[in-house]
Design a protein around this motif. Structure first.
Motif, short mmCIF file in Angstrom:
data_model
loop_
_atom_site.label_atom_id
_atom_site.label_comp_id
_atom_site.label_asym_id
_atom_site.label_seq_id
_atom_site.Cartn_x
_atom_site.Cartn_y
_atom_site.Cartn_z
N GLY A 188 0.80 -1.18 -0.02
CA GLY A 188 -0.05 -0.04 -0.05
C GLY A 188 1.01 1.20 0.12
O GLY A 188 0.66 2.35 -0.72
N THR A 189 1.81 1.21 0.74
CA THR A 189 2.77 2.40 0.91
C THR A 189 3.43 2.41 -0.47
O THR A 189 3.63 3.88 -1.02
CB THR A 189 3.80 2.24 2.02
OG1 THR A 189 4.28 1.10 1.79
CG2 THR A 189 2.96 2.38 3.37
N TRP A 190 3.84 1.48 -1.09
CA TRP A 190 4.32 1.44 -2.57
C TRP A 190 3.65 2.24 -3.57
O TRP A 190 4.13 3.00 -4.34
CB TRP A 190 5.05 0.08 -2.83
CG TRP A 190 5.77 0.10 -3.99
CD1 TRP A 190 6.00 1.07 -4.64
CD2 TRP A 190 6.39 -1.07 -4.63
NE1 TRP A 190 6.82 0.56 -5.79
CE2 TRP A 190 7.04 -0.66 -5.74
CE3 TRP A 190 6.26 -2.33 -4.44
CZ2 TRP A 190 7.74 -1.58 -6.52
CZ3 TRP A 190 6.95 -3.49 -4.92
CH2 TRP A 190 7.72 -2.87 -6.24
N ILE A 191 2.14 1.77 -3.35
CA ILE A 191 1.24 2.25 -4.39
C ILE A 191 1.20 3.87 -4.11
O ILE A 191 0.85 4.48 -5.03
CB ILE A 191 0.08 1.69 -4.27
CG1 ILE A 191 0.12 -0.02 -4.61
CG2 ILE A 191 -0.85 2.22 -5.19
CD1 ILE A 191 -1.11 -0.72 -4.30
N VAL A 192 1.16 4.39 -2.93
CA VAL A 192 0.99 5.61 -2.74
C VAL A 192 2.05 6.46 -3.27
O VAL A 192 2.10 7.27 -3.95
CB VAL A 192 1.02 5.99 -1.07
CG1 VAL A 192 1.45 7.29 -0.85
CG2 VAL A 192 -0.11 5.53 -0.31
N ALA A 193 3.41 5.76 -3.26
CA ALA A 193 4.46 6.44 -3.89
C ALA A 193 4.38 6.39 -5.30
O ALA A 193 4.76 7.33 -6.04
CB ALA A 193 5.83 5.77 -3.18
N GLU A 194 3.94 5.41 -5.88
CA GLU A 194 3.81 5.35 -7.48
C GLU A 194 2.64 6.36 -7.94
O GLU A 194 2.91 6.97 -8.68
CB GLU A 194 3.32 3.88 -7.49
CG GLU A 194 4.41 2.98 -7.48
CD GLU A 194 5.55 2.98 -8.78
OE1 GLU A 194 5.34 3.05 -9.91
OE2 GLU A 194 6.81 2.90 -8.34
N CYS A 195 1.73 6.57 -7.00
CA CYS A 195 0.70 7.65 -7.36
C CYS A 195 1.37 8.94 -7.57
O CYS A 195 0.85 9.77 -8.27
CB CYS A 195 -0.43 7.58 -6.18
SG CYS A 195 -1.64 6.10 -6.34
N LEU A 196 2.08 9.17 -6.37
CA LEU A 196 2.79 10.43 -6.48
C LEU A 196 3.77 10.65 -7.52
O LEU A 196 3.71 11.91 -8.21
CB LEU A 196 3.65 10.60 -5.09
CG LEU A 196 3.04 10.76 -3.77
CD1 LEU A 196 4.09 11.08 -2.58
CD2 LEU A 196 2.27 12.31 -3.80
N ILE A 233 11.34 3.62 -6.68
CA ILE A 233 11.53 2.45 -5.60
C ILE A 233 12.89 2.25 -5.26
O ILE A 233 13.35 1.58 -4.16
CB ILE A 233 10.62 1.11 -6.24
CG1 ILE A 233 10.76 0.00 -5.10
CG2 ILE A 233 11.78 0.63 -7.55
CD1 ILE A 233 9.96 0.06 -3.89
N SER A 234 14.04 2.60 -6.15
CA SER A 234 15.17 2.42 -5.93
C SER A 234 15.76 2.96 -4.46
O SER A 234 16.69 2.56 -3.94
CB SER A 234 16.11 3.06 -6.94
OG SER A 234 16.09 4.16 -7.25
#
Lengths: 339, 291, 240
Positions: free
Chosen positions: A142-150, A260-261
């Motif tokens: 979920g936190t990763w998807i938030v970052a992708e959304c940003l 993500i890196s």
């Protein structure tokens, strides 16, 4: 929860006894000299620009930055039980805060750092509403998807120059020495934050949560608050680090700022150094940066090697290099245990 | 906007089929060993690159290349499950998750080292052929094939899991490890077989993705999130749910893009996913959280 | 004497707690052996250690003369030991027949699957009736039967039963013990765990009494008096 604390204190006492009985182990405690040793270490670090060249300085800067990122990921993953793959959100927010405040509006850099911290905390608070409803791996992704959304949002956002991003020209007026001192300040600050958290009530609550899940379970609200505090603090410091990192990089784009890196490095650093220890991210960051520097011309290769090291460590030494070291020498540089 | 809606819906549903094949392996692994395989997207893209390279240099035909790819991937699956994941699976969710995370980074960077950062495609005439073409709706042959293959893969996998001795043993191992061992089932071997089944689906998905969209070594992470979305919406571990999950995600993306703008296609998909995760973390279709 | 299972000096630690102290026992081939003991006496721990579910801190387990200590459970099972664990543990999302097929998973058992299935259906007609229903729809007694039937499908030399009578009506328990006798007559060795003394002594050839992780008494079931066992069983338990 008080009962849990009592138990932990007992465990600690037992641990101490165990150590003294263990004749193989050498006890390295800084004890009363701690203050002087810290002052000496700080003095050495402060004087590095006086004799080191730009290359060494830049390597030191990277080590400091990655140490901060590692510390903050460790605070979540190693202490609060929140395995996040979305910490790059805050690096991006921090970096963009710097770009927008200093570049777009031409305001002072110090204000940019304040904005980086403030917006990161605010954003963390807002997204905590959905992501704290997610447990375990759901939180992780979920936190990763938030970052992708940003990343997606920033690349379509006119106000932030779409996907082209910004050149951060204020950097051109800064030398490596300036940036080194910024990195040192952020690095020392992050260590101080972690140190004080672990010695505070919050730290005790974290230990109780980790060591005695069933006793801590009784107070769901308290767990929520404890985790939330860690999440916010981690966001704040990571955001500041993000601003500092992009002060050095001088160029920001959504795809790398929210990539993500960043979190890949954090995870590798903490896993290699030692999950759930203060020293771990320091060791991890040094190794991480050294390997990347040695294989500078082969960026893919260095990541493959780091991945192999990380997996080997998870399989053979789950507590990282720090855990291996502690098997032989009981080091207590950061006496986060309260006596 | 409204006149383009039918096209968006049709494309969304068909794309959802592709998403379902991408996600089905992840769903299987989660259902069986309660492991979120972060390397799933990269394993799939590894399959894409293998198929591309084998088709280029040996067979010329991607479908025949796929067969060779599957053989290689089976060996790979055996190795990672037997020597890595099985060693940590009993130590809780975190170490296994981190191992797959490490694998994900290793695979994508190894692909980068071997193939470079260039964007690639697996050339196919299916992309340029249309199955249906009317004033309002056209359906590309590629998308139709994706959907049909998706349904077929899910059907075959469900058959394998429900009607064969191996499938039953894998299910038994996942529902009660100790009891399965008492019946002589080596549960760790079952995990290896499950991972092998997974990479077969991943290789098929990889070929379809490579024919439908351009790809490069780090594309895997994008597809991981899609796979995760499919699995979450469809209910972790439910095979037919995966198809529904894929279709919902595909529709969310294309219908969202239809009304807000094509640049927001991915964003609307992710936002729908976040909302679902926050409201029903156990998935839209799952009966209950299985413990 | 021909012992099919020999347990020698077995100790098991559960964390810091010692669950088994130096337990030794012999299970003679072709007999019904019972272990009697109260809750927490270590009976299940003993069975689980024989089956390789727990690792012993010391001691050995031998099966047909060969050392099987520390083997993987599935490997031990494949040598010919079946176990019905406490609480039946049927696969709830599979049909009755599929559950029975799971019993015949190993290659040798699979070859004999059809014949064994007939045999098992003959012993437990109710399972044949419900063969296509999901196991989750069975009653407690039927599940227990399914659990035993599944063990029989393995075509084992030994069946180890952990509290098969727990929570069942007396009529059903009686019925199950009749089947145990039948199977025993056909050559299968049994190791039964029971809490009830009378039933244990009546249905077994040899008995061990366990208290707090130790064996405190053993003997031929026909020669052990109910009183003596009950003294060992309750006496120590109540006043220790």
């Amino acid at each position: 929860m008080r009962a849990a604390f009592g138990k932990i204190k007992d465990n600690l006492k037992e641990g101490v006894r165990e150590n003294s009985e263990h004749s193989l182990k050498r006890n390295v405690t800084l004890g009363k000299n701690a203050k002087f040793i810290w002052i000496a270490v700080m003095a050495v670090l402060l004087s590095v620009p006086a004799y080191a060249g730009d290359y060494v300085l830049n390597v030191m800067i990277l080590m400091l930055f990655y140490m901060v990122l590692g510390q903050m990921w460790n605070l979540l993953g190693g202490y609060a039980g929140l395995v996040s793959l979305g910490q790059q959100s805050f690096i991006g927010i921090g970096g963009y805060a710097l770009a927008i405040v200093s570049e777009k509006y031409g305001l002072p850099v110090l204000l940019a750092f304040a904005a980086a911290a403030g917006v990161s905390v605010l954003f963390a608070l807002v997204i905590s509403i959905p992501v704290f409803k997610m447990q375990g791996v759901y939180f992780t992704i979920g936190t990763w998807i938030v970052a992708e959304c940003l990343a997606l949002w920033f690349s379509t956002w006119a106000w932030a120059h779409y996907a082209q991003g910004y050149n951060i020209t204020v950097t051109y007026r800064l030398s490596a020495t300036h940036i080194y001192y910024v990195a040192l300040a952020v690095g020392a600050g992050s260590l101080a934050v972690v140190y004080f958290i672990l010695r505070s009530k919050l730290g005790l609550a974290l230990m109780a949560m980790r060591d005695n899940a069933s006793a801590a379970e009784v107070r769901g609200v308290e767990i929520y608050r404890t985790k939330l505090k860690c999440f916010l603090i981690s966001a704040c410091v990571t955001g500041i680090a993000g601003a500092a990192i992009y002060l050095q990089q001088a160029f920001i784009q959504p795809s790398n700022a929210f990539g993500i890196s960043w979190t890949v490095s954090m995870v590798f650093i903490v896993v290699i150094g030692g999950l759930g220890t203060v020293e771990g991210p320091i060791i991890g960051a040094v190794i991480f940066v050294l390997i990347r520097q040695f294989l500078y011309n082969f960026p893919g290769f260095s990541m493959v090697i780091l991945g192999v090291i990380a997996i080997t460590i998870i399989l053979l030494a789950p507590r990282g290099i720090m855990g291996l070291v502690q098997k032989w020498v009981s080091i207590d540089i950061f006496s986060v245990r309260r006596r | 906007m409204l006149e383009t809606l039918p096209q968006a819906v049709v494309t969304g549903v068909l794309l959802g089929g592709l998403y379902a094949v991408i996600g089905i392996g992840m769903s299987l692994i989660f259902g069986i060993m309660k492991l979120t395989n972060i390397a799933h997207g990269d394993i799939m893209i590894l399959g894409t690159f293998l198929t591309m390279r084998i088709a280029q240099s040996l067979t010329g035909n991607p479908v025949i290349a796929l067969l060779l790819t599957i053989v290689i991937m089976l060996v790979f699956a055996f190795a990672i499950q037997n020597f890595l994941i099985n060693k940590v699976i009993a130590k809780g969710a975190e170490p296994a998750l981190l191992v797959t995370f490490g694998l994900s980074i290793i695979i994508s960077n190894a692909l980068f080292l071997v193939f470079g950062a260039n964007t690639r495609t697996i050339p196919s005439q299916l992309v340029t052929t249309n199955l249906i073409r009317t004033a309002h709706v056209s359906v590309s042959m590629m998308y139709a094939v994706n959907f049909i293959v998706a349904v077929a893969v899910i059907a075959v996998l469900s058959l394998v899991m429900n009607k064969t001795s191996l499938g039953r043993a894998i299910r038994a191992a996942s529902s009660d490890t100790v009891m399965s061992e008492l019946l002589g089932i080596n549960t760790k071997h079952m995990y290896v077989y499950a991972m092998m089944l997974t990479v077969v689906t991943a290789a098929i998905a990889g070929m379809l993705v490579g024919m439908t969209f351009p790809f490069y070594p780090t594309t895997g992470t994008q597809y991981l999130i899609i796979a995760f979305g499919v699995v979450v919406i469809g209910g972790m571990g439910s095979l037919p749910g995966t198809l529904v999950g894929g279709i919902i995600l595909g529709l969310a993306q294309l219908v969202g893009a239809n009304f807000i703008g094509p640049t927001y296609q991915q964003l609307t998909g992710f936002l729908v996913l976040l909302v679902i995760l926050a409201i029903r973390p156990q998935g839209l279709l799952s009966k209950a959280v299985r413990k | 004497m021909n012992n099919i299972i020999e347990v020698n000096g077995l100790s098991v630690l559960h964390g810091d707690l010692r669950a088994l102290h130096d337990v030794s026992m012999n299970i003679e081939s072709g007999k019904i052996v019972s272990i009697i003991g109260a809750n927490g006496a270590g009976k299940s721990t003993l069975l689980n250690t024989i089956m390789g579910i727990h690792r012993p801190a010391g001691g050995t387990v031998r099966f047909e003369g060969g050392d099987i200590t520390g083997w993987r459970t599935s490997k031990i099972a494949s040598k010919g030991i079946a176990m019905t664990p406490e609480g039946s543990r049927v696969f709830a999302d599979m049909s009755v027949m599929e559950n029975l097929w799971m019993g015949a998973y190993l290659p040798d058992a699979k070859k004999a699957r059809a014949a064994q299935l007939e045999k098992v259906y003959g012993m437990f007609p109710v399972l044949k009736e419900k063969s296509s229903q999901l196991a989750s729809f069975l009653s407690g007694g039927q599940r227990q039967m399914l659990s035993i039937a599944r063990a029989i499908m393995m075509n084992p030399k030994v069946i180890i039963c952990d509290e098969i009578s727990l929570g069942l009506a007396p009529v059903i328990i009686q019925d199950i013990y009749v089947k145990v006798r039948e199977l025993n007559a056909a050559g299968i060795t049994f190791l039964l765990v029971e809490q009830e003394i009378k039933r244990s002594l009546r249905h077994s050839d040899y008995s061990y009494v366990m208290v707090k992780g130790r064996i405190v008494m053993e003997g031929k079931s026909s020669e052990l008096s109910h009183e003596a066992v009950s003294d060992a069983y309750f006496g120590i338990n109540q006043f220790a």
